[in-house]
Structures are given as structure tokens and as C-alpha cells.
Scaffold this motif. Structure first.
Motif, short mmCIF file in Angstrom:
data_model
loop_
_atom_site.label_atom_id
_atom_site.label_comp_id
_atom_site.label_asym_id
_atom_site.label_seq_id
_atom_site.Cartn_x
_atom_site.Cartn_y
_atom_site.Cartn_z
N HIS A 11 11.13 -8.35 -3.16
CA HIS A 11 11.86 -9.61 -3.09
C HIS A 11 11.51 -10.48 -4.30
N HIS A 12 12.49 -11.23 -4.81
CA HIS A 12 12.29 -11.99 -6.04
C HIS A 12 11.29 -13.13 -5.88
N GLU A 13 11.03 -13.59 -4.65
CA GLU A 13 10.06 -14.66 -4.43
C GLU A 13 8.88 -14.20 -3.58
N LEU A 14 9.14 -13.39 -2.57
CA LEU A 14 8.11 -13.00 -1.61
C LEU A 14 7.32 -11.77 -2.03
N GLY A 15 7.78 -11.08 -3.07
CA GLY A 15 7.11 -9.84 -3.46
C GLY A 15 7.51 -8.69 -2.56
N PRO A 16 6.64 -7.70 -2.39
CA PRO A 16 6.98 -6.57 -1.53
C PRO A 16 6.92 -6.96 -0.05
N ILE A 17 8.01 -6.71 0.66
CA ILE A 17 8.11 -7.05 2.08
C ILE A 17 8.76 -5.88 2.81
N ALA A 18 8.73 -5.92 4.12
CA ALA A 18 9.29 -4.81 4.90
C ALA A 18 9.62 -5.27 6.31
N LEU A 19 10.45 -4.49 6.97
CA LEU A 19 10.63 -4.55 8.41
C LEU A 19 9.99 -3.31 8.99
N ALA A 20 9.54 -3.41 10.23
CA ALA A 20 8.89 -2.28 10.88
C ALA A 20 9.06 -2.39 12.39
N LEU A 21 8.98 -1.27 13.06
CA LEU A 21 8.93 -1.21 14.51
C LEU A 21 7.50 -0.86 14.93
N VAL A 22 6.93 -1.68 15.81
CA VAL A 22 5.58 -1.42 16.30
C VAL A 22 5.58 -1.43 17.83
N LYS A 23 4.58 -0.85 18.41
CA LYS A 23 4.42 -0.89 19.87
C LYS A 23 4.29 -2.34 20.32
N ARG A 24 4.85 -2.62 21.49
CA ARG A 24 4.90 -4.00 21.97
C ARG A 24 3.52 -4.64 22.06
N ASN A 25 2.50 -3.86 22.44
CA ASN A 25 1.17 -4.46 22.69
C ASN A 25 0.31 -4.57 21.44
N VAL A 26 0.85 -4.29 20.26
CA VAL A 26 0.09 -4.52 19.03
C VAL A 26 -0.11 -6.02 18.86
N PRO A 27 -1.33 -6.50 18.71
CA PRO A 27 -1.55 -7.94 18.55
C PRO A 27 -0.78 -8.48 17.34
N PRO A 28 -0.06 -9.59 17.49
CA PRO A 28 0.75 -10.11 16.38
C PRO A 28 -0.04 -10.48 15.14
N ASP A 29 -1.33 -10.76 15.29
CA ASP A 29 -2.15 -11.14 14.14
C ASP A 29 -2.97 -9.98 13.60
N ALA A 30 -2.77 -8.78 14.12
CA ALA A 30 -3.57 -7.64 13.68
C ALA A 30 -3.15 -7.20 12.28
N PRO A 31 -4.08 -7.09 11.34
CA PRO A 31 -3.74 -6.55 10.01
C PRO A 31 -3.48 -5.05 10.13
N LEU A 32 -2.41 -4.61 9.45
CA LEU A 32 -2.00 -3.22 9.53
C LEU A 32 -2.09 -2.57 8.16
N VAL A 33 -1.92 -1.26 8.14
CA VAL A 33 -1.89 -0.52 6.90
C VAL A 33 -0.82 0.55 7.01
N ALA A 34 0.00 0.67 5.94
CA ALA A 34 1.02 1.71 5.84
C ALA A 34 0.61 2.62 4.69
N ASP A 35 0.15 3.85 5.01
CA ASP A 35 -0.53 4.68 4.01
C ASP A 35 -1.70 3.86 3.47
N ALA A 36 -1.69 3.61 2.18
CA ALA A 36 -2.79 2.83 1.60
C ALA A 36 -2.42 1.37 1.38
N THR A 37 -1.25 0.96 1.87
CA THR A 37 -0.74 -0.38 1.61
C THR A 37 -1.06 -1.32 2.77
#
Length: 321
Positions: A285-311
């Protein structure tokens, strides 16, 4: 359908389902900024176009779609889904009625299967369904555009822009008067920023509307029976969807974006932990940088830091857990 606008200077063809239109015209961020400022247009001529005509068109579609369309006002845009018997999303339609026909654009290559289903449901209703992709092309003027629309053009106006159903032969003439052109990557970046799901990207074979926040915008909860409604009602009244759509801020130091389907894990566990979901669309994104949409399990805490591969990925809530 290969767009003639791929001959414009700097055009680089998109890949995958968006093949046939330009990914960009040489400057991705400039194209995004132009769209965000309400200038230019996006070539969406690879998308499928269908029409439904006949006196019963709205009443008939009302029986099949998730949206309330029986009294859809002329010129008012809406979107709707077709679900399986188990409530899984099969088609997404972006609709407008011009007074004599309902026009819809759909995902590239999906129009034949959609029309085959609609034809099987005609029964005694006075309707005619047609694939119009060879005749008409979709282009979008961004939100805030003050450009005048060609006379007699069917327009579908939404908060995100105006979708125009143009005669396919007019594409090059249109481009000459409405530039600059922006590629599909710029369009996708603004779509992700707006948290808008897309069929085939944010969906898989078991996605239900509640998981993506399509309740309200594409699913009306106060209308009569349609295929898959039992699942929608059951989740709405008695349960919670098993997954939820989230927005991700990705680590900007990584060179590569995690592609569609990249598994998500808790940051402190990594791939040795339990898979919590997957990336559906990632963009720059031209202002936000790299961003994404994702589907996660409902019970994943909303504030939990995640990792996609090494990202590394930080969540923002789209669908409440």
C-alpha cells in the motif's frame, strides 16, 4: 478476455485469475495515489458480465440470492451471494437494475457456471439470463471522481467508486479520455485497505458469509427463504462462525509478500505451533506499506502477534470474535 488496454505504455499483464488486464502501468504507488485522490480509472474488463431481463427478474432473483432485491430501486447498487445448500459461498454478484435489466459483474471465468445454475432455476418465471462478457466490459471510476460518464452507460455507484458497463469496443476510446489508467494491483491494495472480501481470495470451499463480514452488505437477514439460509440463520441466532476475517500489518523489512494460502502461527511458536489460519490477499500500500487480509480461527486472541512464514504480522479486527 484480453484487454486492449494492455497495449498502453508501461502495461504489465496481471497473473492468475486477473490475467487479461494490467497488473500495473509502471508505477504502482502513483496509480494507487491517483485512485485515492479520485482520478483515473481501473480496467476490470476481465470480469464476467451477466444480465437478467424480463418482468419477473427482481422477484425471481429475490428467491435465489442472499440479498433483498424484490423491490430494488432503479440505479441502486447492491451485492449478493449464492450459497450452497450447506451455506457455503459459491458466487458473489455486484448488481444494479437499470429499469429493464439487472446487470451484474462477477469473478473472471465464473459467469458460465453462474448462468448454468440460474437457468436451472427459471421454472415458470418470465426471465432471460445471458452472459454479456463478450459485449460489455467493466471499468471503475474511483470514489470522488468527478468525471462525466458516457451517455446511456449503465452505472453501478458504490462508496468505493462507480462501476461502468461499457461496450467492449469502446474501451480504448474511454481510456484516452479518462486516464491515467491504474492496474489491478492498485485496485487490490485499496480493496484490502477497505477490508473488502473477494470471492476466491478470502473464500475457500467452506467459507460462510459471517466469517467475512458479508452480513448486511451482501446478506439480508429479514427476507424469505433461499438456498443456504438455514446455516445463515443458525449462525446468526445460535452460534458463532468458526473463522473470522482479520486485517494484517506486515513487517515492512521483508522483501517478499506472503502469498495466498501462507499459514499463520503465533509469533512465539512459529511453524512448530498450531496453524491458526492463512493469508488470503497481501499487497503493498502506498501509505500503509505491506498489508494483508487473512482468515483465522475465531478463538485467536485479537491482540496476538502472528507470523506468516518469516513475516511478522499484527492484527486489526474486521469480524469480531
Amino acid at each position: 478476455m484480453k484487454s486492449p488496454l494492455l497495449s498502453l505504455p508501461g502495461a504489465v499483464s496481471a497473473e492468475g485469475v486477473d490475467e487479461g488486464v494490467a497488473a500495473h502501468y509502471g508505477d504502482l504507488f502513483r496509480e494507487q495515489r491517483a485512485l485515492a485522490d479520485g482520478t483515473g480509472f481501473v480496467d476490470l474488463s476481465h470480469r464476467g458480465v451477466i444480465t437478467v431481463t424480463g418482468d419477473d427478474r427482481l422477484a425471481w432473483l429475490h428467491l435465489l440470492l442472499t440479498q433483498h432485491v424484490s423491490d430494488l430501486p432503479v440505479g441502486q447498487a447492491t451485492e449478493a451471494l449464492i450459497l450452497s445448500a450447506h451455506g457455503h459461498i459459491e458466487h458473489a454478484l455486484y448488481l444494479v437494475d437499470d429499469g429493464t435489466a439487472v446487470w451484474a459483474h462477477v469473478e473472471p471465468g465464473s459467469e458460465d457456471a453462474l448462468v448454468a445454475y440460474l437457468e436451472s432455476m427459471k421454472f415458470f418465471y418470465r426471465v432471460e439470463v445471458a452472459v454479456r462478457t463478450a459485449e460489455f466490459a467493466v471499468v471503475q471510476l474511483p470514489a470522488g471522481s468527478i468525471a462525466e460518464v458516457p451517455e446511456s452507460t449503465v452505472v453501478r455507484e458504490t462508496p468505493y467508486g462507480r462501476d461502468l458497463f461499457l461496450p467492449r469496443g469502446d474501451l480504448e476510446t474511454f481510456a484516452a479520455g479518462y486516464g491515467p489508467a491504474a492496474g489491478i494491483l492498485a485496485y487490490e491494495a485499496l480493496r484490502v485497505e477497505a477490508h473488502r472480501p473477494r470471492l476466491g481470495f478470502e473464500t475457500d470451499h467452506r467459507t460462510i458469509p459471517h466469517e467475512l463480514g458479508w452480513i448486511g452488505s451482501a446478506v439480508h437477514l429479514q427476507k424469505g427463504c433461499y438456498r443456504g439460509q438455514e446455516t445463515v440463520a443458525r449462525v446468526q441466532n445460535l452460534g458463532k462462525p468458526p473463522r473470522r476475517l482479520v486485517f494484517l500489518h506486515l513487517d515492512g523489512s521483508e522483501v517478499h509478500l506472503p502469498p495466498h494460502g501462507t499459514p499463520l502461527y503465533l509469533a512465539d511458536e512459529g511453524p512448530d505451533g498450531r496453524k491458526l489460519g492463512f493469508v488470503t490477499t497481501s499487497v503493498r500500500h502506498h501509505e500503509l506499506g505491506p498489508i494483508a487480509l487473512a482468515l483465522v480461527k475465531r478463538n485467536v486472541p485479537p491482540d496476538a502477534p502472528l507470523v506468516a512464514d518469516a513475516t511478522a504480522a499484527a492484527q486489526e479486527t474486521v469480524v469480531e470474535p
